[in-house]
Design a protein around this motif. Sequence first.
Motif, short mmCIF file in Angstrom:
data_model
loop_
_atom_site.label_atom_id
_atom_site.label_comp_id
_atom_site.label_asym_id
_atom_site.label_seq_id
_atom_site.Cartn_x
_atom_site.Cartn_y
_atom_site.Cartn_z
N UNK A 1 52.73 74.19 -8.38
CA UNK A 1 51.93 73.89 -9.56
C UNK A 1 52.85 73.93 -10.78
N UNK A 2 52.41 73.29 -11.87
CA UNK A 2 53.22 73.25 -13.07
C UNK A 2 53.37 74.64 -13.65
N UNK A 3 54.61 75.03 -13.93
CA UNK A 3 54.87 76.37 -14.42
C UNK A 3 56.04 76.36 -15.38
N UNK A 4 55.85 76.98 -16.54
CA UNK A 4 56.95 77.14 -17.50
C UNK A 4 56.81 78.49 -18.18
N UNK A 5 57.88 79.29 -18.18
CA UNK A 5 59.22 79.00 -17.63
C UNK A 5 59.16 78.80 -16.12
N UNK A 6 60.08 78.01 -15.59
CA UNK A 6 60.05 77.73 -14.15
C UNK A 6 60.28 78.98 -13.31
N UNK A 7 59.54 79.07 -12.23
CA UNK A 7 59.70 80.20 -11.30
C UNK A 7 60.71 79.79 -10.22
N UNK A 8 61.96 80.10 -10.48
CA UNK A 8 63.03 79.63 -9.61
C UNK A 8 63.50 78.26 -10.06
#
Length: 268
Positions: free
Chosen positions: A35-42
Amino acid sequence: MFVRILVTAISWAAMAFLVMPLVIIIGASLTETRYLSFPPEGLTLKWYGAILADPTYVQSFLMSTLLAAAATLAGIAIAIPSSLALARYAFPGRQFLAAMFASPLVLPYLVLGSALLQFTGYFGFSQTFLALLVGHVVIVTPFIIKSVSSLITPDHLALEQASADLGASPWQTFARITLPLLRPGLITGAIFGFITSWINVELSMFNTTGALNTIPVQLFNYVQYSVDPTIAAISAVTILIAIIVITVLDMTIGLDLLSDGKSGRQET
């Protein structure tokens, strides 16, 4: 001194405000989550790999680019004689013709798309590349005409007359005098027209099919059922392409030429 610091700070703040959405999109395209995530998880490039692995995305990218390029070239071919005729000659229906050329700038693209579908359906070529091309030429041409018309001045006509007096043929005058003078407007209008065509959804979706799809319509259909980092990856690729194009234009033509028509006059 204080005013200069304040203006500089405001300028950097405005720049950050404009750039931040791009940073978020690129960052979201690198996340490992589904799913869209910011800050990126990894950090991962798998979503970019997913684009290349899906032939529909590659085909849509190529279709959008080909369509925008063809529409822009056709728009340039129409805009040059049209702009010169509207700017230099008085004839019956001139104002009406000028209004018709400008109308796609104010009419909703949904209305144009619906009208295009009925028009192409009546003549039997709806939902084809030709139908898309006709519609995109309609929305691209006004940008080029507007950019070119703003550069046509009485000084241009005087230079053309001087060229003819010196023995140049009409074609030589056009190639060596008229076209270089119009070049900044042609380049500027072509850039705006290409971008308008490439990102268009409203008009395109009336004449696309599963096998004939542009990338904006592809994304529009995709986000109705799923939202994952693939969307961000495609957007990031688009941003990268735009940066590359602007950089190439700046290195080969010069962006100052696009914003200053006087540069073209000085070169000629």
